[in-house]
Design a protein around this motif. Sequence first.
Motif, PDB file in Angstrom:
ATOM      1  N   MET A   1      39.785 -53.491  43.338  1.00 31.19           N
ATOM      2  CA  MET A   1      39.854 -52.093  42.925  1.00 31.19           C
ATOM      3  C   MET A   1      38.466 -51.511  42.685  1.00 31.19           C
ATOM      4  O   MET A   1      38.169 -50.377  43.077  1.00 31.19           O
ATOM      5  CB  MET A   1      40.705 -51.976  41.660  1.00 31.19           C
ATOM      6  CG  MET A   1      42.164 -52.364  41.852  1.00 31.19           C
ATOM      7  SD  MET A   1      43.033 -51.217  42.950  1.00 31.19           S
ATOM      8  CE  MET A   1      43.089 -49.777  41.903  1.00 31.19           C
ATOM      9  N   ALA A   2      37.588 -52.305  42.046  1.00 30.85           N
ATOM     10  CA  ALA A   2      36.226 -51.825  41.774  1.00 30.85           C
ATOM     11  C   ALA A   2      35.451 -51.599  43.070  1.00 30.85           C
ATOM     12  O   ALA A   2      34.753 -50.597  43.224  1.00 30.85           O
ATOM     13  CB  ALA A   2      35.487 -52.821  40.878  1.00 30.85           C
ATOM     14  N   SER A   3      35.581 -52.531  44.018  1.00 26.36           N
ATOM     15  CA  SER A   3      34.870 -52.364  45.293  1.00 26.36           C
ATOM     16  C   SER A   3      35.374 -51.147  46.056  1.00 26.36           C
ATOM     17  O   SER A   3      34.598 -50.430  46.677  1.00 26.36           O
ATOM     18  CB  SER A   3      35.031 -53.628  46.139  1.00 26.36           C
ATOM     19  OG  SER A   3      36.391 -53.846  46.473  1.00 26.36           O
ATOM     20  N   ARG A   4      36.681 -50.898  45.976  1.00 25.25           N
ATOM     21  CA  ARG A   4      37.223 -49.714  46.641  1.00 25.25           C
ATOM     22  C   ARG A   4      36.682 -48.432  46.005  1.00 25.25           C
ATOM     23  O   ARG A   4      36.320 -47.479  46.706  1.00 25.25           O
ATOM     24  CB  ARG A   4      38.755 -49.726  46.556  1.00 25.25           C
ATOM     25  CG  ARG A   4      39.408 -50.780  47.438  1.00 25.25           C
ATOM     26  CD  ARG A   4      40.918 -50.742  47.271  1.00 25.25           C
ATOM     27  NE  ARG A   4      41.564 -51.769  48.088  1.00 25.25           N
ATOM     28  CZ  ARG A   4      42.868 -52.016  48.065  1.00 25.25           C
ATOM     29  NH1 ARG A   4      43.663 -51.294  47.281  1.00 25.25           N
ATOM     30  NH2 ARG A   4      43.393 -52.950  48.833  1.00 25.25           N
ATOM     31  N   ALA A   5      36.635 -48.406  44.677  1.00 31.06           N
ATOM     32  CA  ALA A   5      36.133 -47.216  43.986  1.00 31.06           C
ATOM     33  C   ALA A   5      34.667 -46.960  44.323  1.00 31.06           C
ATOM     34  O   ALA A   5      34.262 -45.819  44.588  1.00 31.06           O
ATOM     35  CB  ALA A   5      36.317 -47.378  42.474  1.00 31.06           C
ATOM     36  N   ILE A   6      33.863 -48.036  44.334  1.00 23.68           N
ATOM     37  CA  ILE A   6      32.444 -47.878  44.660  1.00 23.68           C
ATOM     38  C   ILE A   6      32.278 -47.389  46.102  1.00 23.68           C
ATOM     39  O   ILE A   6      31.460 -46.522  46.395  1.00 23.68           O
ATOM     40  CB  ILE A   6      31.696 -49.206  44.442  1.00 23.68           C
ATOM     41  CG1 ILE A   6      31.689 -49.560  42.946  1.00 23.68           C
ATOM     42  CG2 ILE A   6      30.277 -49.132  44.979  1.00 23.68           C
ATOM     43  CD1 ILE A   6      31.131 -50.932  42.651  1.00 23.68           C
ATOM     44  N   GLY A   7      33.077 -47.940  47.003  1.00 27.11           N
ATOM     45  CA  GLY A   7      33.012 -47.496  48.388  1.00 27.11           C
ATOM     46  C   GLY A   7      33.354 -46.024  48.540  1.00 27.11           C
ATOM     47  O   GLY A   7      32.700 -45.300  49.296  1.00 27.11           O
ATOM     48  N   GLU A   8      34.388 -45.575  47.814  1.00 25.69           N
ATOM     49  CA  GLU A   8      34.764 -44.160  47.885  1.00 25.69           C
ATOM     50  C   GLU A   8      33.654 -43.264  47.334  1.00 25.69           C
ATOM     51  O   GLU A   8      33.392 -42.181  47.868  1.00 25.69           O
ATOM     52  CB  GLU A   8      36.057 -43.936  47.114  1.00 25.69           C
ATOM     53  CG  GLU A   8      37.279 -44.558  47.788  1.00 25.69           C
ATOM     54  CD  GLU A   8      38.540 -44.368  46.978  1.00 25.69           C
ATOM     55  OE1 GLU A   8      38.447 -43.764  45.883  1.00 25.69           O
ATOM     56  OE2 GLU A   8      39.611 -44.819  47.427  1.00 25.69           O
ATOM     57  N   VAL A   9      32.982 -43.731  46.262  1.00 29.99           N
ATOM     58  CA  VAL A   9      31.874 -42.945  45.702  1.00 29.99           C
ATOM     59  C   VAL A   9      30.739 -42.830  46.720  1.00 29.99           C
ATOM     60  O   VAL A   9      30.165 -41.744  46.924  1.00 29.99           O
ATOM     61  CB  VAL A   9      31.376 -43.590  44.393  1.00 29.99           C
ATOM     62  CG1 VAL A   9      30.074 -42.941  43.939  1.00 29.99           C
ATOM     63  CG2 VAL A   9      32.428 -43.453  43.299  1.00 29.99           C
ATOM     64  N   PHE A  10      30.411 -43.950  47.381  1.00 30.07           N
ATOM     65  CA  PHE A  10      29.339 -43.918  48.376  1.00 30.07           C
ATOM     66  C   PHE A  10      29.694 -42.990  49.541  1.00 30.07           C
ATOM     67  O   PHE A  10      28.849 -42.223  50.025  1.00 30.07           O
ATOM     68  CB  PHE A  10      29.064 -45.325  48.906  1.00 30.07           C
ATOM     69  CG  PHE A  10      28.303 -46.191  47.947  1.00 30.07           C
ATOM     70  CD1 PHE A  10      27.590 -45.634  46.900  1.00 30.07           C
ATOM     71  CD2 PHE A  10      28.305 -47.576  48.084  1.00 30.07           C
ATOM     72  CE1 PHE A  10      26.884 -46.428  46.023  1.00 30.07           C
ATOM     73  CE2 PHE A  10      27.600 -48.371  47.203  1.00 30.07           C
ATOM     74  CZ  PHE A  10      26.882 -47.806  46.162  1.00 30.07           C
ATOM     75  N   ILE A  11      30.930 -43.060  49.994  1.00 37.80           N
ATOM     76  CA  ILE A  11      31.340 -42.216  51.118  1.00 37.80           C
ATOM     77  C   ILE A  11      31.264 -40.743  50.725  1.00 37.80           C
ATOM     78  O   ILE A  11      30.758 -39.898  51.478  1.00 37.80           O
ATOM     79  CB  ILE A  11      32.760 -42.596  51.568  1.00 37.80           C
ATOM     80  CG1 ILE A  11      32.752 -43.996  52.185  1.00 37.80           C
ATOM     81  CG2 ILE A  11      33.311 -41.576  52.562  1.00 37.80           C
ATOM     82  CD1 ILE A  11      34.117 -44.530  52.502  1.00 37.80           C
ATOM     83  N   THR A  12      31.788 -40.424  49.523  1.00 36.16           N
ATOM     84  CA  THR A  12      31.761 -39.030  49.068  1.00 36.16           C
ATOM     85  C   THR A  12      30.326 -38.534  48.927  1.00 36.16           C
ATOM     86  O   THR A  12      29.995 -37.411  49.336  1.00 36.16           O
ATOM     87  CB  THR A  12      32.497 -38.900  47.731  1.00 36.16           C
ATOM     88  OG1 THR A  12      33.840 -39.380  47.889  1.00 36.16           O
ATOM     89  CG2 THR A  12      32.538 -37.458  47.268  1.00 36.16           C
ATOM     90  N   THR A  13      29.460 -39.380  48.343  1.00 40.01           N
ATOM     91  CA  THR A  13      28.057 -38.999  48.179  1.00 40.01           C
ATOM     92  C   THR A  13      27.385 -38.767  49.527  1.00 40.01           C
ATOM     93  O   THR A  13      26.634 -37.796  49.709  1.00 40.01           O
ATOM     94  CB  THR A  13      27.298 -40.075  47.400  1.00 40.01           C
ATOM     95  OG1 THR A  13      27.936 -40.284  46.126  1.00 40.01           O
ATOM     96  CG2 THR A  13      25.849 -39.664  47.169  1.00 40.01           C
ATOM     97  N   GLY A  14      27.659 -39.654  50.483  1.00 37.16           N
ATOM     98  CA  GLY A  14      27.082 -39.487  51.804  1.00 37.16           C
ATOM     99  C   GLY A  14      27.517 -38.198  52.485  1.00 37.16           C
ATOM    100  O   GLY A  14      26.708 -37.505  53.104  1.00 37.16           O
ATOM    101  N   VAL A  15      28.811 -37.879  52.339  1.00 38.87           N
ATOM    102  CA  VAL A  15      29.315 -36.637  52.944  1.00 38.87           C
ATOM    103  C   VAL A  15      28.659 -35.420  52.300  1.00 38.87           C
ATOM    104  O   VAL A  15      28.249 -34.473  52.987  1.00 38.87           O
ATOM    105  CB  VAL A  15      30.845 -36.574  52.810  1.00 38.87           C
ATOM    106  CG1 VAL A  15      31.372 -35.211  53.219  1.00 38.87           C
ATOM    107  CG2 VAL A  15      31.496 -37.656  53.668  1.00 38.87           C
ATOM    108  N   LEU A  16      28.538 -35.436  50.964  1.00 34.39           N
ATOM    109  CA  LEU A  16      27.916 -34.307  50.273  1.00 34.39           C
ATOM    110  C   LEU A  16      26.444 -34.150  50.669  1.00 34.39           C
ATOM    111  O   LEU A  16      25.957 -33.024  50.862  1.00 34.39           O
ATOM    112  CB  LEU A  16      28.037 -34.490  48.760  1.00 34.39           C
ATOM    113  CG  LEU A  16      29.453 -34.398  48.181  1.00 34.39           C
ATOM    114  CD1 LEU A  16      29.445 -34.685  46.688  1.00 34.39           C
ATOM    115  CD2 LEU A  16      30.060 -33.022  48.452  1.00 34.39           C
ATOM    116  N   MET A  17      25.747 -35.271  50.786  1.00 32.20           N
ATOM    117  CA  MET A  17      24.342 -35.200  51.194  1.00 32.20           C
ATOM    118  C   MET A  17      24.206 -34.656  52.613  1.00 32.20           C
ATOM    119  O   MET A  17      23.304 -33.863  52.911  1.00 32.20           O
ATOM    120  CB  MET A  17      23.695 -36.582  51.092  1.00 32.20           C
ATOM    121  CG  MET A  17      23.523 -37.076  49.670  1.00 32.20           C
ATOM    122  SD  MET A  17      22.758 -38.707  49.591  1.00 32.20           S
ATOM    123  CE  MET A  17      21.124 -38.339  50.242  1.00 32.20           C
TER     124      MET A  17
END
Length: 340
Positions: free
Chosen positions: A123-139
């Motif tokens: 669950m933690a790895s999935r959450a971190i992955g989603e944060v990275f993906i969202t951050t990348g899209v926003l950037m």
Amino acid sequence: MRPPSAPAAAYSAPYEPPLVDDETVGLRIADVVESIPGTPTPAAGPAGGAVPPTGAAGGAGVPVGGRAARRKASRRHGRHGGAGGGAHEGQEAQESGAAAGAPLSRMEARRAARARKPGAAVMASRAIGEVFITTGVLMLLFVTYQLWWTNVRAHAQAGNEASSLQDDWAKGKGNPGVFEPGQGFALLHIPKLDVVVPIAEGTDKKRVLDRGMVGHYAEEGVKTAMPDARTGNFGLAGHRNTHGEPFRYINRLKPGDPIVVETQNKYFVYKMASILPVTSPSNTAVLDAIPKGAGFTKAGRYITLTTCTPEFTSKYRMIVWGTMVEERSRDKGKPDALVD
């Protein structure tokens, strides 16, 4: 007369050992004899004869021996002594029943649910992955906005301002010398760089620079002369990157390249004189009437272009200076620098 017959031999039954209580015996021969694989093991009958194996054809299917033997047989063949039903077969039947969709017990259902539920690490790895993906899209969206969309919008705004300014000049609505902050009053031409951009009063980012225009230094402390002044320094600021980036390539200018300021009544033609590649943002001396660092030694009619450097940063400033070589009335036509 018959001869006397021999006395008949007394009948004696074969010897049978006395029955022994199964509960007091540790081992019996019948219990420890191992059968040859694939060969049924005969059991001893009451008269010493062979008894067919349990469940065999012609046999009674009843286990022989004492209570211990019957218990073992019961565990092997099922509680009710079904023929041919071993523990292994029962386990296979249970597994096949479960595979066929047989209902699970409550405990088994809970265990299965826990097994399907992802662990905390997953669950933690999935959450971190989603944060990275969202951050990348926003950037990516931010970079697209800064490097592309701001230029598109600023070019449109600057083009509208230039058209409006020229319409006002054609209708005689201009008022030379008196301008409000943010108001356009001239056009800057840099033929070598294919730049034509409105000049507005002041250097406010929101009202001037971010709208794709260049701004005239008119604020207190950095106020510079207008082009029609007999002497002085006409100072301009513009973006090097984003928001129209009119000054992006001013570092490519060479001494002698023309810089033209067009107003309602006149053309002011300057020739590029010198460049200061890097200086501090606080170095306002470059805007003095006789700008320091330009190489000028006496009062004159100068132009100063200022922008940020290096590209995509605002850490330092780049300065380009020019000196006026021609003042031309509009009724005489365009200067040679603007003639194709």
